[in-house]
Scaffold this motif. Sequence first.
Motif, short mmCIF file in Angstrom:
data_model
loop_
_atom_site.label_atom_id
_atom_site.label_comp_id
_atom_site.label_asym_id
_atom_site.label_seq_id
_atom_site.Cartn_x
_atom_site.Cartn_y
_atom_site.Cartn_z
N SER A 148 0.84 -1.20 0.00
CA SER A 148 0.00 0.00 0.00
C SER A 148 0.88 1.25 0.00
N GLY A 149 0.26 2.41 -0.23
CA GLY A 149 1.02 3.66 -0.22
C GLY A 149 1.70 3.91 1.11
N GLY A 150 1.00 3.61 2.19
CA GLY A 150 1.59 3.82 3.51
C GLY A 150 2.77 2.89 3.76
N MET A 151 2.65 1.67 3.29
CA MET A 151 3.75 0.71 3.45
C MET A 151 4.95 1.13 2.61
N GLN A 152 4.69 1.64 1.41
CA GLN A 152 5.80 2.13 0.59
C GLN A 152 6.53 3.27 1.27
N GLN A 153 5.80 4.17 1.94
CA GLN A 153 6.45 5.27 2.65
C GLN A 153 7.27 4.75 3.83
N ARG A 154 6.82 3.69 4.46
CA ARG A 154 7.61 3.07 5.53
C ARG A 154 8.94 2.55 4.97
N GLN A 184 -1.08 7.17 11.62
CA GLN A 184 -0.27 6.03 12.04
C GLN A 184 1.21 6.28 11.81
N LEU A 185 1.54 6.83 10.64
CA LEU A 185 2.95 7.06 10.31
C LEU A 185 3.53 8.23 11.10
N GLN A 186 2.71 9.21 11.44
CA GLN A 186 3.19 10.26 12.34
C GLN A 186 3.63 9.67 13.67
N GLY A 187 2.82 8.75 14.19
CA GLY A 187 3.17 8.09 15.44
C GLY A 187 4.44 7.26 15.31
N GLU A 188 4.59 6.56 14.17
CA GLU A 188 5.79 5.78 13.93
C GLU A 188 7.02 6.68 13.85
N LEU A 189 6.88 7.81 13.16
CA LEU A 189 8.01 8.73 13.03
C LEU A 189 8.42 9.29 14.38
#
Length: 262
Positions: A148-154, A184-189
């Motif tokens: 997914s797009g979010g996974m690609q950004q990860r 979700q990715l803000q939290g991961e960052l």
Amino acid sequence: MGTGLRHGTAHVEISGVGRTFASRGRRGQGDHVALADVSLSIRRSEFLVIVGPSGCGKTTLLRMVAGLTKATTGTITIGGRPIEGPGPDRSMVFQQAALLPWLSVTDNVAFGLRMQGLSVKERTARAAELIELVGLQGFDQHLPRELSGGMQQRVGLARALAVDPKILLMDEPFGALDEITRRQLQGELLRIWAADQKTSLFVTHSVEEAVLLADRVVIMGTNPGRIVAEIAVGLPRPRTKDVTQTAEFQELRNEVWRWLES
């Protein structure tokens, strides 16, 4: 990693920077002033976020720190040394992950390590660490089209971190994602940054994202692109999405909006 300036001192120094682009309109040759007289000091380990409207030069400034675009006037130094071009001390995460479509997640993450000459064993082990860090265990042999797009950004973030840069540069890395994935990715960052606190320069259109992530928010205006205000964010760390419900967060967000609307 080499030695650098002490924590709290200037790591990146932007002094009187301007950028002018030649442009051709119907009335003939002209110049577009994208940035004018921008000066900014970024402290070692600081998470600094630049926010502003489209056309204010946020991305241009970020690309100059990355060494991808040259300043027309002024200077940019890292640890007191002028930027001559891209270097291993900086990694950049773009709005689109720009992964190599024929490589697996592991090989995309390890790409920079291969350029550094690490052995297959070393770079595979490092890639595995980063894949786990960004929460992609089990996807190491997937191709980008299977994500997914979010996974690609990860994957893009893991690739940037793999070479252990001193400075992490991010150009609206979550801007193209849906709101749930973005949060979700803000939290991961935030979690990843807290682990080693790399000097980070993050560009966004989102006021809420800026306040959530930043130690300091720099607000830019247009015509020409310039800094109009700097706001220190004193919210305690570590931060979670719950901080967005506090009065202190709301006050800071409103202050940023007042500058953007003025």
